[in-house]
Design an enzyme around this catalytic site. Structure first.
Site, short mmCIF file in Angstrom:
data_model
loop_
_atom_site.label_atom_id
_atom_site.label_comp_id
_atom_site.label_asym_id
_atom_site.label_seq_id
_atom_site.Cartn_x
_atom_site.Cartn_y
_atom_site.Cartn_z
N ALA A 211 0.82 -1.33 -0.10
CA ALA A 211 -0.08 0.00 -0.17
C ALA A 211 0.74 1.18 -0.20
O ALA A 211 0.50 2.34 -0.43
CB ALA A 211 -0.95 0.03 1.26
N TYR B 187 -3.47 -3.41 -19.98
CA TYR B 187 -4.16 -2.84 -21.66
C TYR B 187 -5.48 -3.52 -21.94
O TYR B 187 -6.23 -2.97 -22.73
CB TYR B 187 -2.86 -3.41 -22.49
CG TYR B 187 -2.04 -2.15 -23.19
CD1 TYR B 187 -1.43 -1.46 -22.12
CD2 TYR B 187 -1.98 -2.11 -24.40
CE1 TYR B 187 -0.69 -0.46 -22.65
CE2 TYR B 187 -1.31 -0.88 -25.05
CZ TYR B 187 -0.79 -0.15 -24.04
OH TYR B 187 0.12 0.87 -24.45
N GLY C 143 -8.01 -3.48 -20.13
CA GLY C 143 -8.88 -2.63 -19.47
C GLY C 143 -9.16 -1.23 -20.43
O GLY C 143 -10.09 -0.51 -20.29
N HIS D 240 1.38 -6.63 -22.98
CA HIS D 240 0.60 -5.73 -23.51
C HIS D 240 0.14 -6.02 -25.11
O HIS D 240 -0.97 -5.98 -25.31
CB HIS D 240 1.29 -4.10 -23.36
CG HIS D 240 1.29 -3.83 -22.15
ND1 HIS D 240 0.49 -4.47 -20.87
CD2 HIS D 240 2.11 -2.86 -21.35
CE1 HIS D 240 0.88 -3.97 -19.55
NE2 HIS D 240 1.83 -2.90 -19.84
N ARG E 176 13.23 8.08 -34.50
CA ARG E 176 12.05 6.99 -34.87
C ARG E 176 12.49 5.83 -34.41
O ARG E 176 11.91 4.60 -34.16
CB ARG E 176 11.86 6.97 -36.01
CG ARG E 176 10.84 7.89 -36.58
CD ARG E 176 10.73 7.68 -38.19
NE ARG E 176 10.20 6.56 -38.46
CZ ARG E 176 8.97 6.08 -38.69
NH1 ARG E 176 8.15 7.01 -38.44
NH2 ARG E 176 8.78 4.74 -38.85
#
Length: 514
Positions: free
Chosen positions: A40, A212, A214, A273, A487
């Site tokens: 927590a 991801y 969600g 992901h 890139r």
């Protein structure tokens, strides 16, 4: 516009009698709910878990008369000290002051070790006192344990929960465990972790969270694919040239170099992901929307992926990465990777799925880009305009758009590329776009595992990437240097070109303004 670059609409207030149970009318009435956040005092809990719980509370999905939230970690804190730490990460505003205060009063803190009984016995006592105060019948209460912890402590924490904190489930109650990625570092470690947790809990009790799954636009994939007639005949090797699934960040490891160096971009982003997104893009239509039917189809996709070829991988490491004192001077850890996966089945044979992720690049975005083949018999000679593409922009500026060739307005017959655009900020003004963690925590409470990773799915994912990861770890596959703000390595663009991707020059998608 939020600081992260993502946009948020004003939250719609739900009536206080509108709870998560409204979506589960057939589920029997159960007792009070205890949400226990282990770890927590850590960053994940403060930045993601507690804010998600607050938003669920504010929207009426968590009711103050039935829920209590417990924080547990090794740090010695009082209730008020933990609440003060959390407060700064919750939404600010005068209109929210009362909601924030009321929410924080629901939080009780217990400190203790992760591998000793005393702390968990004290935690169980605090939870039981809450259940008694709510007049909850023994065996009907619900306990949700969210492990915002490093995976290395999962087994010992799960043993403590199993021994000291379980709820009796004979009267409709339950105990569920949410574990965060990374689920291991390779196939062997993931299987060991799964076995250790699996010995303690049944698969329906375990929720392996990948945030991801969600995200709003990721959740829209099944609807787009299977509820729209014009996609059904096009979504195959006869029409699609290639699929790109891209994750780009315009910043580096930002003080997390030591942690990141243990994993690298493939473990951190691609193996979980982006591979989850690939499953939803490539899967066959499930028998129904039941979680197991959907997850069955995702596993079939992963099991159809053929071994990765060396010539279809480019790794990169941005210049300056090793300046971080927590990163070894000889680190080969990739901060950029382009990997081509190929699916050996009737629908996708010959179609490259290009997974690309990187840090310290020239832009920040995550998107799915489906590029269609050239028009046969092109009478307009418009191939130079670029190919048709269907793009799902996951973040920021969530959108779905199709790149089409159209006539340039005027007297001459000239063609240009334009788009059919569904931009969420413009189309859905005032509609809540929930955070991924909000949705997934709510799904856990409901018992809906559709958007969570099943054990055999996790195993199949690691089987794809483990051989490549071992070669990188052993220094057999080198990362190429690239400049921050670029890139990535030029070799990555060359790989895309060899794979058949045709870049559109002179066209840039611009999110519509309100």
């Amino acid at each position: 516009m939020a600081a992260s670059g993502e946009w948020y609409c004003e939250k719609r207030p739900f009536s206080k009698n509108e709870s998560f149970a409204r979506d589960n009318e057939n589920v029997p009435e159960t007792g009070c709910l205890s949400i226990i956040v282990l770890g927590a005092s850590g960053d994940l809990a403060k930045k993601k878990t507690f804010p998600a719980l607050f938003n669920l509370y504010r929207q009426g999905f968590l009711q103050s008369n039935e829920v209590h939230i417990f924080g547990y970690s090794r740090t010695k804190l009082s209730n008020d000290e933990l609440r003060d730490r959390i407060r700064g990460f919750l939404p600010q505003g005068k209109e929210l002051t009362n909601d924030v205060s009321d929410f924080l009063q629901l939080i009780i803190y217990v400190s203790g070790s992760y591998d000793a009984p005393e702390g968990f016995q004290e935690l169980d006592k605090a939870i039981s006192e809450h259940e008694v105060s709510k007049n909850s019948t023994e065996g009907s209460s619900r306990r949700l344990f969210y492990l915002a912890l490093p995976p290395s402590v999962y087994p010992q924490v799960c043993k403590m929960i199993k021994s000291y904190c379980m709820n009796k489930s004979d009267l409709g109650g339950w105990t569920r465990i949410v574990v965060e990625k990374p689920f291991g570092k390779d196939l062997a470690s993931a299987e060991e972790l799964s076995s250790q947790i699996g010995e303690l809990f049944d698969e329906p009790q375990i929720y392996r969270i990948d945030h991801y799954l969600g995200k709003e636009l990721v959740q829209n994939l099944l609807v787009l694919r299977f509820a729209n007639r014009f996609f059904l005949p096009l979504w195959n090797r006869d029409n699609i040239a290639n699929v790109q699934i891209v994750f780009r960040e315009d910043f580096g490891t930002e003080g997390r170099g030591g942690y990141f160096d243990q994993y690298g971009i493939i473990r951190d982003i691609i193996q979980n992901h982006l591979l989850q997104v690939l499953c939803l893009v490539a899967m066959e239509k499930p028998v129904s929307l039941k979680p197991e039917h959907i997850r069955d189809e995702k596993v079939k996709v992963l099991q159809s992926v053929v071994p990765i070829k060396d010539e279809e991988v480019v790794l990169g490491q941005y210049q300056g990465y090793k300046d971080d004192p927590t990163v070894p001077n000889d680190s080969n850890t990739p901060t950029f990777a382009t990997v081509i996966l190929r699916i050996h089945n009737e629908r996708w044979e010959g179609v490259p799925f290009i997974l690309k992720a990187g840090k310290a690049l020239n832009s920040r975005k995550a998107e799915i880009r489906v590029q269609f083949k050239d028009v046969p018999g092109d009478i307009f000679k418009c191939q130079k305009q670029g190919r048709n593409e269907f793009v799902i922009r996951l973040q920021p500026s969530e959108a779905i758009y199709m790149k089409l060739t159209v006539k340039q307005p005027g007297l001459e017959m000239s063609v240009v590329q334009s788009e059919l655009d569904l931009s969420y900020r413009q189309r859905y003004q005032g509609v809540v776009i929930p955070e991924a963690y909000e949705r997934l925590i709510l799904d856990t409470i409901k018992g809906d595992q559709q958007h969570f990773v099943r054990r055999d799915e996790l195993k199949a994912a690691w089987e794809i990437f483990t051989p490549l990861l071992h070669r990188i770890d052993q220094g057999e596959f080198k990362s190429l240097p690239y400049k921050p703000g670029s890139r990535g390595p030029v070799e990555a663009d060359e790989l895309l070109e060899r794979a058949g991707y045709v870049q559109t020059h002179g066209y840039i998608w611009i999110p519509p303004t309100l």
